[in-house]
Motif scaffolding. Structure first.
Motif, mmCIF file in Angstrom:
data_model
loop_
_atom_site.group_PDB
_atom_site.id
_atom_site.type_symbol
_atom_site.label_atom_id
_atom_site.label_comp_id
_atom_site.label_asym_id
_atom_site.label_seq_id
_atom_site.Cartn_x
_atom_site.Cartn_y
_atom_site.Cartn_z
ATOM 1 N N ILE B 73 0.317 -1.003 -0.027
ATOM 2 C CA ILE B 73 -0.010 0.309 0.045
ATOM 3 C C ILE B 73 0.837 1.126 -0.463
ATOM 4 O O ILE B 73 1.029 2.566 -1.066
ATOM 5 N N GLU B 74 1.929 1.309 0.549
ATOM 6 C CA GLU B 74 2.639 1.721 0.759
ATOM 7 C C GLU B 74 3.837 2.581 -0.638
ATOM 8 O O GLU B 74 3.310 3.706 -0.528
ATOM 9 N N VAL B 75 3.932 1.238 -1.277
ATOM 10 C CA VAL B 75 4.412 1.673 -2.571
ATOM 11 C C VAL B 75 3.781 2.751 -3.754
ATOM 12 O O VAL B 75 4.075 3.232 -5.312
ATOM 13 N N CYS B 76 2.143 1.607 -3.682
ATOM 14 C CA CYS B 76 1.703 1.986 -4.576
ATOM 15 C C CYS B 76 1.162 3.530 -4.998
ATOM 16 O O CYS B 76 0.561 4.559 -3.575
ATOM 17 N N GLU B 77 2.179 4.120 -5.801
ATOM 18 C CA GLU B 77 1.613 5.385 -6.380
ATOM 19 C C GLU B 77 0.342 5.913 -6.937
ATOM 20 O O GLU B 77 0.109 7.315 -6.566
ATOM 21 N N PHE B 78 -0.165 5.196 -7.045
ATOM 22 C CA PHE B 78 -1.509 5.405 -7.583
ATOM 23 C C PHE B 78 -2.457 4.893 -7.134
ATOM 24 O O PHE B 78 -4.135 5.101 -6.880
ATOM 25 N N ASN B 79 -2.550 4.954 -5.332
ATOM 26 C CA ASN B 79 -3.322 4.627 -4.386
ATOM 27 C C ASN B 79 -4.382 3.611 -5.023
ATOM 28 O O ASN B 79 -5.594 3.637 -4.391
ATOM 29 N N ALA B 80 -3.994 2.564 -5.456
ATOM 30 C CA ALA B 80 -4.891 1.183 -5.891
ATOM 31 C C ALA B 80 -5.276 0.507 -5.059
ATOM 32 O O ALA B 80 -6.444 -0.329 -4.708
ATOM 33 N N LEU B 81 -4.422 0.135 -3.916
ATOM 34 C CA LEU B 81 -4.611 -0.663 -2.833
ATOM 35 C C LEU B 81 -4.885 -0.432 -1.341
ATOM 36 O O LEU B 81 -4.709 0.823 -1.081
ATOM 37 N N ILE B 82 -6.196 -0.663 -0.658
ATOM 38 C CA ILE B 82 -6.529 -0.220 0.510
ATOM 39 C C ILE B 82 -5.999 -1.461 1.188
ATOM 40 O O ILE B 82 -6.474 -2.882 1.176
ATOM 41 N N ASN B 83 -5.559 -1.655 2.249
ATOM 42 C CA ASN B 83 -5.349 -2.119 3.921
ATOM 43 C C ASN B 83 -6.341 -2.501 4.523
ATOM 44 O O ASN B 83 -6.635 -1.234 5.365
ATOM 45 N N LEU B 84 -7.087 -4.090 4.862
ATOM 46 C CA LEU B 84 -8.689 -3.565 5.356
ATOM 47 C C LEU B 84 -8.263 -4.704 6.962
ATOM 48 O O LEU B 84 -8.809 -4.555 7.670
ATOM 49 N N ALA B 92 -9.022 -1.668 -9.138
ATOM 50 C CA ALA B 92 -8.165 -2.959 -10.414
ATOM 51 C C ALA B 92 -8.354 -1.203 -11.968
ATOM 52 O O ALA B 92 -7.128 -1.044 -12.553
ATOM 53 N N GLU B 93 -9.673 0.189 -11.424
ATOM 54 C CA GLU B 93 -9.339 0.756 -12.583
ATOM 55 C C GLU B 93 -8.074 1.907 -12.495
ATOM 56 O O GLU B 93 -8.002 2.752 -12.954
ATOM 57 N N MET B 94 -7.597 2.108 -10.490
ATOM 58 C CA MET B 94 -6.956 2.891 -11.002
ATOM 59 C C MET B 94 -5.661 2.389 -10.432
ATOM 60 O O MET B 94 -4.367 2.469 -10.644
ATOM 61 N N CYS B 95 -5.180 0.915 -10.772
ATOM 62 C CA CYS B 95 -3.697 0.306 -10.992
ATOM 63 C C CYS B 95 -2.763 0.570 -12.039
ATOM 64 O O CYS B 95 -3.795 0.319 -13.171
ATOM 65 N N HIS B 96 -1.674 1.141 -12.376
ATOM 66 C CA HIS B 96 -1.154 1.352 -13.248
ATOM 67 C C HIS B 96 -0.177 0.275 -13.939
ATOM 68 O O HIS B 96 0.306 0.024 -14.878
ATOM 69 N N SER B 97 -0.297 -1.450 -13.269
ATOM 70 C CA SER B 97 -0.011 -3.043 -13.675
ATOM 71 C C SER B 97 2.184 -2.270 -13.841
ATOM 72 O O SER B 97 2.847 -2.318 -14.309
ATOM 73 N N CYS B 98 1.992 -1.297 -12.621
ATOM 74 C CA CYS B 98 3.428 -0.574 -12.268
ATOM 75 C C CYS B 98 4.693 -1.775 -11.967
ATOM 76 O O CYS B 98 5.685 -1.791 -12.085
ATOM 77 N N GLY B 99 4.234 -2.672 -11.386
ATOM 78 C CA GLY B 99 4.784 -3.804 -10.372
ATOM 79 C C GLY B 99 5.166 -3.283 -9.069
ATOM 80 O O GLY B 99 5.656 -4.457 -8.776
ATOM 81 N N ALA B 100 5.399 -1.864 -8.385
ATOM 82 C CA ALA B 100 6.022 -1.747 -7.046
ATOM 83 C C ALA B 100 5.662 -2.887 -6.231
ATOM 84 O O ALA B 100 6.004 -3.323 -5.586
ATOM 85 N N CYS B 101 4.183 -3.659 -6.053
ATOM 86 C CA CYS B 101 3.182 -4.304 -4.936
ATOM 87 C C CYS B 101 4.107 -4.885 -4.853
ATOM 88 O O CYS B 101 4.508 -6.148 -4.023
ATOM 89 N N GLU B 102 4.018 -5.827 -6.116
ATOM 90 C CA GLU B 102 4.645 -6.840 -6.268
ATOM 91 C C GLU B 102 6.576 -7.326 -5.720
ATOM 92 O O GLU B 102 6.836 -7.994 -5.083
ATOM 93 N N TYR B 103 6.785 -6.453 -6.874
ATOM 94 C CA TYR B 103 8.449 -6.379 -6.254
ATOM 95 C C TYR B 103 8.925 -6.085 -4.592
ATOM 96 O O TYR B 103 9.980 -7.085 -4.021
ATOM 97 N N PHE B 104 7.610 -5.464 -4.426
ATOM 98 C CA PHE B 104 8.208 -4.560 -2.622
ATOM 99 C C PHE B 104 7.645 -5.786 -1.459
ATOM 100 O O PHE B 104 8.180 -5.730 -0.333
ATOM 101 N N CYS B 105 6.759 -6.907 -1.862
ATOM 102 C CA CYS B 105 6.188 -7.320 -1.111
ATOM 103 C C CYS B 105 7.526 -8.128 -0.477
ATOM 104 O O CYS B 105 8.039 -9.333 -1.071
ATOM 105 N N PRO B 106 7.515 -7.942 1.434
ATOM 106 C CA PRO B 106 8.598 -8.736 1.642
ATOM 107 C C PRO B 106 8.327 -10.718 2.338
ATOM 108 O O PRO B 106 9.187 -11.162 1.919
ATOM 109 N N GLN B 107 6.833 -10.663 1.755
ATOM 110 C CA GLN B 107 6.428 -12.227 1.972
ATOM 111 C C GLN B 107 5.934 -12.331 0.961
ATOM 112 O O GLN B 107 6.143 -13.758 0.265
ATOM 113 N N ASN B 108 6.877 -12.155 -0.383
ATOM 114 C CA ASN B 108 6.442 -13.002 -1.734
ATOM 115 C C ASN B 108 5.203 -13.157 -2.002
ATOM 116 O O ASN B 108 4.791 -14.409 -2.618
#
Ligand code: SF4
Ligand code: SF4
Lengths: 109, 293
Positions: B73-84, B92-108
């Motif tokens: 959530i922190e790395v998503c520049e486009f505010n496409a993710l929300i932590n409940l 999905a319509e906000m996501c720019h497919s930048c891949g940052a979330c996948e790259y930075f997720c510590p748990q893969n």
């Protein structure tokens, strides 16, 4: 119980904000003690998804109820997912503490 | 050679100009990048031969691995993710497919899954124009990835005519950038002039040489003429309003196929543009040589 109120200022005497995603502050009030925390809303300047982001903020603050003027669809869905009760229809003429008291009164009856 | 046709706002006759140009160039390629409202096919009537899905990648979360740390959530520049805290919500319509979330997720915990964003259609018209257009799915926040896919059909051996989205949004910039020339279509009204100025600012900014086509030309609107003369902007074609043309047009007949005069004017227009592009290229090589010397 924690109640979140959209507010134009950082105190219980501030006026309610009718906007949700782009309000200036959220006051997170403990209704048992009337102690509160004022959280400024980063979404005020956000370009995208300000509503759901604001919802995330008050979800993470542990609020169970939200008092506001009007909540947009996307934010509403997010809040409902987290089980937060939304009470709309408060106006910018009311002080936060009056809005709270009104809500608590109707709840008692 | 790539010529884009754009306008500061919709309804100026941009697509008519683009389709007319393509019609007078033998073996041209028509690329409709106005993916929110592609209209080129209505005028050129291609036979579609292929329809492909264009996908974008969306993050999917494996809840057996996710511990709701919130890094994505922190790395998503486009505010496409929300932590409940019990679910990570994706807008999905906000996501720019930048891949940052996948790259930075510590748990893969994140994998990227393709999802359709729109369609790319290919076809050919009766008189041999190669035709491509994109159709963006409703509700998508950005047309840019689809526009890139449609633009990939540019054939450098041919003359490509690109129909740009109206306005001066990032979709328009994505479409017009790297063109050899841009035609800005406007009409003789105060609104037309205002939007033309905005469009000129954009094409100047991205360094695309341009010229203006005035549709529904009205010589009594002096403000536009004055602005164009003062700023030394070339008007390449003036198309006055003509009832006969308008009637034919409303029956789906392009002006170039209805009036010899207009046909000749469009043939002249493409010749002028070609000349301009050539002289730009020569100038650039000369400049390069000066630097090289
Ligand atoms: S970064 Fe990975 S582990 Fe952390 S919340 Fe996002 S998906 Fe879950
Ligand atoms: S891919 Fe990029 S834009 Fe999409 S959710 Fe992940 S970080 Fe955000």
């Amino acid at each position: 119980m924690k109640i979140a109120v959209t507010s134009t200022g950082g105190s219980l005497d501030a006026l309610v904000s009718e906007k949700f995603g782009r309000c200036q502050y959220f006051l997170i009030v403990d209704s048992d003690t009337m102690k509160f925390e004022a959280v400024s809303n980063l979404g005020e300047q956000m370009q995208n998804n300000a509503g759901p982001k604001a919802a995330e903020l008050i979800i993470n603050k542990g609020a169970e109820v939200l008092l506001s003027g009007h909540v947009g669809d996307k934010a509403e869905n997010t809040l409902r997912k987290a089980g937060i009760k939304i009470v709309n229809g408060f106006t910018g003429n009311e002080k936060v503490k009056d809005a709270l008291n009104n809500y608590l009164k109707t709840k008692e009856n | 050679m790539t010529i884009s046709v754009a306008s500061g706002k919709g309804g100026t006759g941009k697509t008519t100009v683009a389709a007319s140009l393509a019609s007078v160039i033998p073996q041209s390629v028509y690329i409709d990048c106005d993916v929110e409202e592609p209209n080129g096919h209505l005028m050129l009537q291609p036979k579609f031969t292929l329809e492909e899905s264009v996908n974008k990648l969306l993050p999917e979360i494996d809840y057996n691995k996710c511990d709701f740390c919130g890094k994505c959530i922190e790395v998503c520049e486009f505010n496409a993710l929300i932590n409940l805290k019990f679910e990570i919500l994706l807008f999905a319509e906000m996501c720019h497919s930048c891949g940052a979330c996948e790259y930075f997720c510590p748990q893969n915990a994140i994998t990227e899954i393709p999802k359709e964003l729109g369609k790319l259609r290919s076809g050919i018209t009766e008189n041999g124009i190669k035709f491509y257009d994109g159709l963006l799915n409703i509700g998508e926040a950005t047309a840019v990835p689809l526009i890139r896919k449609v633009k990939a059909k540019i054939d450098n051996e041919k003359i490509n005519i690109i129909d740009s989205p109206p306005g001066t949004s990032c979709s328009m910039v994505e479409t017009v950038k790297n063109s050899d020339f841009c035609l800005l279509v406007t009409e003789s009204t105060p609104f037309g002039l205002n939007d033309l100025k905005l469009a000129i600012d954009v094409v100047k900014n991205i360094n695309v040489p341009f010229g203006v086509v005035i549709n529904k030309y009205d010589e009594t609107f002096e403000e536009m003429e004055n602005y164009l003369t003062e700023n030394q902007i070339e008007v390449m074609l003036r198309i006055p309003f003509d009832r006969k043309i308008a009637e034919a047009y409303s029956n789906g007949i392009l002006p170039v196929n209805n009036s010899d005069k207009i046909r000749r004017e469009f043939i002249g227009l493409i010749a002028t543009i070609k000349k301009k592009i050539k002289s730009n290229v020569t100038q650039m090589t000369q400049k390069k040589q000066i630097f090289a010397d």
